[in-house]
Design a protein around this motif. Structure first.
Motif, PDB file in Angstrom:
ATOM      1  N   GLY A  88       0.823  -1.199   0.000  1.00  0.00           N
ATOM      2  CA  GLY A  88       0.000   0.000   0.000  1.00  0.00           C
ATOM      3  C   GLY A  88       0.860   1.253   0.000  1.00  0.00           C
ATOM      4  O   GLY A  88       1.994   1.256   0.497  1.00  0.00           O
ATOM      5  N   ARG A  89       0.300   2.336  -0.545  1.00  0.00           N
ATOM      6  CA  ARG A  89       1.024   3.602  -0.582  1.00  0.00           C
ATOM      7  C   ARG A  89       1.291   4.123   0.831  1.00  0.00           C
ATOM      8  O   ARG A  89       2.256   4.865   1.054  1.00  0.00           O
ATOM      9  CB  ARG A  89       0.225   4.632  -1.385  1.00  0.00           C
ATOM     10  N   GLU A  90       0.425   3.744   1.788  1.00  0.00           N
ATOM     11  CA  GLU A  90       0.620   4.221   3.156  1.00  0.00           C
ATOM     12  C   GLU A  90       1.959   3.750   3.720  1.00  0.00           C
ATOM     13  O   GLU A  90       2.627   4.472   4.454  1.00  0.00           O
ATOM     14  CB  GLU A  90      -0.531   3.768   4.055  1.00  0.00           C
ATOM     15  N   LEU A  91       2.382   2.527   3.356  1.00  0.00           N
ATOM     16  CA  LEU A  91       3.669   2.013   3.822  1.00  0.00           C
ATOM     17  C   LEU A  91       4.825   2.781   3.171  1.00  0.00           C
ATOM     18  O   LEU A  91       5.817   3.123   3.833  1.00  0.00           O
ATOM     19  CB  LEU A  91       3.770   0.521   3.481  1.00  0.00           C
ATOM     20  N   PHE A  92       4.697   3.076   1.894  1.00  0.00           N
ATOM     21  CA  PHE A  92       5.689   3.866   1.159  1.00  0.00           C
ATOM     22  C   PHE A  92       5.839   5.249   1.791  1.00  0.00           C
ATOM     23  O   PHE A  92       6.948   5.765   1.967  1.00  0.00           O
ATOM     24  CB  PHE A  92       5.228   3.982  -0.290  1.00  0.00           C
ATOM     25  N   ASN A  93       4.707   5.860   2.148  1.00  0.00           N
ATOM     26  CA  ASN A  93       4.723   7.183   2.773  1.00  0.00           C
ATOM     27  C   ASN A  93       5.389   7.163   4.143  1.00  0.00           C
ATOM     28  O   ASN A  93       6.141   8.078   4.494  1.00  0.00           O
ATOM     29  CB  ASN A  93       3.298   7.725   2.892  1.00  0.00           C
ATOM     30  N   LEU A  94       5.095   6.131   4.936  1.00  0.00           N
ATOM     31  CA  LEU A  94       5.682   6.059   6.281  1.00  0.00           C
ATOM     32  C   LEU A  94       7.196   5.896   6.217  1.00  0.00           C
ATOM     33  O   LEU A  94       7.936   6.524   6.991  1.00  0.00           O
ATOM     34  CB  LEU A  94       5.055   4.894   7.061  1.00  0.00           C
ATOM     35  N   ASP A  95       7.661   5.042   5.312  1.00  0.00           N
ATOM     36  CA  ASP A  95       9.111   4.859   5.188  1.00  0.00           C
ATOM     37  C   ASP A  95       9.780   6.157   4.736  1.00  0.00           C
ATOM     38  O   ASP A  95      10.867   6.507   5.216  1.00  0.00           O
ATOM     39  CB  ASP A  95       9.409   3.737   4.201  1.00  0.00           C
ATOM     40  N   SER A  96       9.126   6.875   3.813  1.00  0.00           N
ATOM     41  CA  SER A  96       9.685   8.153   3.349  1.00  0.00           C
ATOM     42  C   SER A  96       9.653   9.193   4.469  1.00  0.00           C
ATOM     43  O   SER A  96      10.565  10.023   4.580  1.00  0.00           O
ATOM     44  CB  SER A  96       8.893   8.659   2.138  1.00  0.00           C
ATOM     45  N   PHE A  97       8.630   9.147   5.312  1.00  0.00           N
ATOM     46  CA  PHE A  97       8.558  10.051   6.466  1.00  0.00           C
ATOM     47  C   PHE A  97       9.756   9.817   7.389  1.00  0.00           C
ATOM     48  O   PHE A  97      10.377  10.772   7.885  1.00  0.00           O
ATOM     49  CB  PHE A  97       7.247   9.826   7.215  1.00  0.00           C
ATOM     50  N   VAL A  98      10.064   8.549   7.610  1.00  0.00           N
ATOM     51  CA  VAL A  98      11.208   8.213   8.458  1.00  0.00           C
ATOM     52  C   VAL A  98      12.508   8.720   7.838  1.00  0.00           C
ATOM     53  O   VAL A  98      13.369   9.288   8.527  1.00  0.00           O
ATOM     54  CB  VAL A  98      11.264   6.680   8.667  1.00  0.00           C
ATOM     55  N   LYS A  99      12.657   8.540   6.531  1.00  0.00           N
ATOM     56  CA  LYS A  99      13.900   8.904   5.856  1.00  0.00           C
ATOM     57  C   LYS A  99      14.090  10.418   5.741  1.00  0.00           C
ATOM     58  O   LYS A  99      15.221  10.906   5.692  1.00  0.00           O
ATOM     59  CB  LYS A  99      13.926   8.284   4.454  1.00  0.00           C
ATOM     60  N   ILE A 100      12.988  11.167   5.678  1.00  0.00           N
ATOM     61  CA  ILE A 100      13.097  12.620   5.468  1.00  0.00           C
ATOM     62  C   ILE A 100      12.862  13.387   6.770  1.00  0.00           C
ATOM     63  O   ILE A 100      13.716  14.137   7.237  1.00  0.00           O
ATOM     64  CB  ILE A 100      12.093  13.084   4.397  1.00  0.00           C
TER      65      ILE A 100
END
Length: 656
Positions: free
Chosen positions: A462-474
């Motif tokens: 899901g896109r929600e998982l992609f968003n959370l990982d990007s939140f962590v990285k940024i």
């Protein structure tokens, strides 16, 4: 996911990272699952025979049962009452001697057996009845219609089985289902609906083939149905949660009979449209539903209200926004009497169209803040969705207090998180858009074992998982976060699956309005600054942006670095990756971002939470976003107007 019907786990919490250890039994049968909190929990497989019973369906069925109109209802009181209840087994059952037994005697013996089971609270799956049930099943084709209906009534009164697949019980309902299907073509519409109701009453409507096949026959004449047949047929479509014929015929007939239906009946129809994922396309029909609901807003029941709100939300487009706001005005006075679930659907009513009624949302958030302890994980996720989409900031700060409470309560929702893991991931994603996060929970959902549990092994993430990982990285890059992150291989997969293609002229994919604006901006920008490039700086957002590398000292655009990552690989593009050796404080990386109508809360001077997060992350990476509203671009009539417009926008970010 789990091979064992009951899983017992003990969860142990470690500072900074959640490590959960499963018991030995679970280790053998299923993978370890990292979860939040410290608790013992039980996840049991609910496999009772009485399945698919929920409040919505029960309410809809009660509407039919309590109506004075001629609905075909399967009533318990019409069952055979002539046989006295006895604690003795019928002779035919105990001896299992079926020589020279006629159908009447066999049916009476089954009747006596059913009464015995009811009187002694014995399940029909008892092994003592195996031979009799097997013989009875072999003879069901000899039952006449009245005996067949009476058999279904007796079956509905038997003590509840542990499973629909229990011995004898499954044989009985399966053979009766086959026999009902054989008679479909010669039964009238009234008989078909009555037997459908019998299978619903048995809670076997979604197991038995009869309901599906009967609706297929009824579907041949939907446009000619009476209002009662129309409502009842739609109810069974709702139970099956699938459309069995052209649902547009329902809409045509509903428009013809809508004035003769009560609001409760309209609620049943609305429930059917929504559960079969069928939007109402007739604007006049939508208008009538809006008016009927507004006229009866003070007396409408919660479930009827929610059913109609769901289909209006699912079907409404931009032309319906004024009616939506009028309905919200009337709902504002009713929030105090509605249930928490109804309040949730009121808050979600304008989410798809980014249409927010601040007064209603404030009242709903206050209700949730007062009663959040009673809310389910799904309710928490949905209310966080509303806050994040509308990017709502209350003058009282109630949304901040509510989000803080939800963060704490999530630690107690271990059972629900195991059962609905994707719901938990979405809830955390929406909370990050609201400005709240918990590093321990983030590292839990980014654990490979949890991801396998939530999304399976088919790599459909899901896109929600992609968003959370990007939140962590940024967003958490400089906070000392040391928890889990997605591996590069998984991000590459997500980049390919979840990122939209870069728009091009004359491509085989149809361009939407935003894609056309992007192309027009890039082409116009080519007359001012070259080179400029389409890039997914933030791959977790679908749409690309126009990227310019601009040297303020030389006052010219520079090409992107040769080592800049390829498109669709899921990598976040930092200044270093875009500029390479050209990286300098004198060089700005500008991202021209299109704010479409779905990125702005309608009639409010604010972006949606997701778009606000995109701008924030671009700035955190050192890029300079330049936002162009879709309606501003449309106002530029000539190519020269567009060039002047772009120059004015760019001067806010670079020394043009």
């Amino acid at each position: 996911m789990f091979s064992a019907p009951i899983i017992r786990c003990s969860l142990y919490r470690v500072r900074g990272v959640c490590h959960q250890l499963l018991t030995n039994q679970t280790r053998k049968s299923s993978p370890k699952l990292p979860l939040v909190g410290s608790a013992c929990f039980h996840l049991e497989s609910a496999n009772a025979a009485k399945l698919f019973v929920d409040r919505e369906n029960k309410h809809a069925h009660d509407v039919l049962v309590n109506s004075l109109k001629p609905y075909q209802i399967f009533r318990y009181e019409e069952s055979v009452e002539n046989v006295l209840q006895s604690s003795e087994l019928p002779e035919l059952v105990s001896t299992a001697n079926f020589t020279n037994v006629n159908m009447e005697e066999l049916f009476n013996a089954f009747n006596e057996l059913a009464q015995y089971c009811i009187h002694t609270n014995t399940c029909i799956s008892d092994k003592r009845f195996e031979q009799f049930c097997q013989y009875f099943c072999e003879q069901t084709h000899h039952l006449n219609d009245e005996q067949l209906l009476a058999t279904l009534r007796l079956l509905s009164k038997l003590p509840e089985e542990a499973s629909v697949r229990e011995l004898n019980y499954m044989q009985l309902w399966n053979n009766l289902d086959v026999e009902c299907c054989r008679r479909i073509e010669r039964w009238s519409s009234d008989q078909l609906l009555l037997i459908c109701d019998a299978w619903y009453t048995l809670n076997l409507a979604r197991f038995a083939e009869f309901v599906w096949e009967a609706l297929r026959k009824l579907g041949r004449k939907i446009r000619r149905m009476s209002p009662e047949h129309l409502v009842q047929a739609m109810f069974y479509c709702n139970v099956l949660r699938r459309s069995v014929f052209e649902m547009f015929d329902f809409e045509v007939n509903l428009a013809r009979h809508i004035d003769n239906m009560s609001l409760q009946e309209l609620g049943v129809m609305a429930m059917g449209f929504f559960k079969t994922q069928t939007p109402i396309r007739n604007p006049e029909l939508l208008d009538h539903l809006f008016k009927r609901l507004i006229a009866n807003i003070e007396t409408v029941e919660d479930i009827t209200l929610v059913s109609i709100l769901k289909v209006l939300r699912y079907s409404s487009k931009l032309p319906q926004v004024p009616q939506m706001m009028e309905l919200m005005d009337t709902l504002q006075t009713q929030i105090s009497r509605l249930s928490l679930m109804s309040c949730l659907h009121v808050a979600l009513f304008g989410v798809e169209l980014q249409c927010c009624h601040d007064g209603v949302l404030e009242l709903v958030l206050q209700r949730f803040n007062d009663e959040i302890e009673n809310a389910r994980l799904k309710d928490m996720e949905r209310i966080c969705l509303a806050i994040s989409v509308f990017n709502y900031r209350s003058p009282t700060g109630v949304e901040q207090e509510l989000c803080a409470k939800i963060m704490k309560l999530l630690e107690t929702k271990v059972d629900e998180i195991l059962k609905y893991p994707r719901c938990f991931v979405c809830c955390l994603h929406y909370l990050t858009l609201c400005g709240y996060h918990n590093e321990e929970m983030l590292t839990s959902v980014l654990d490979a074992r949890f991801i396998a549990h939530a999304y399976g092994n088919n790599k459909i993430f899901g896109r929600e998982l992609f968003n959370l990982d990007s939140f962590v990285k940024i967003n958490l890059k400089n906070t000392g976060y040391a928890g889990n992150q997605l591996p590069e291989k998984m991000r590459r997969t997500m980049g390919k699956l979840l990122t939209q293609y870069i728009p091009e002229r004359n491509q085989k994919f149809r361009l939407n309005h935003t894609d056309r604006i992007l192309l027009e901006i890039k082409e116009t920008l080519g007359c001012i600054l070259r080179p400029n490039t389409f890039k997914h700086i933030l791959p977790h957002f679908e749409r690309p942006d126009v990227v310019i590398s601009y040297d303020n000292k030389q006052r010219k655009a520079l090409p992107l670095a040769a080592v800049c990552p390829a498109d669709y690989n899921g990598e976040i593009l930092t200044r270093d990756l875009l500029l390479g050796e050209s990286e300098s404080s004198e060089v700005n990386t500008v991202a021209i971002v299109i704010a479409g109508w779905n990125n702005v809360v309608k009639d409010k001077e604010r972006f949606t939470g997701l778009f606000e997060m995109k701008l924030k992350q671009l700035r955190l990476l050192g890029h300079k976003p330049v936002v162009i509203y879709w309606h501003e671009w449309r106002k530029q009539e000539t190519p020269l107007d567009r060039q002047h417009f772009l120059k004015r926008k760019l001067t806010t970010a670079i020394n043009l």
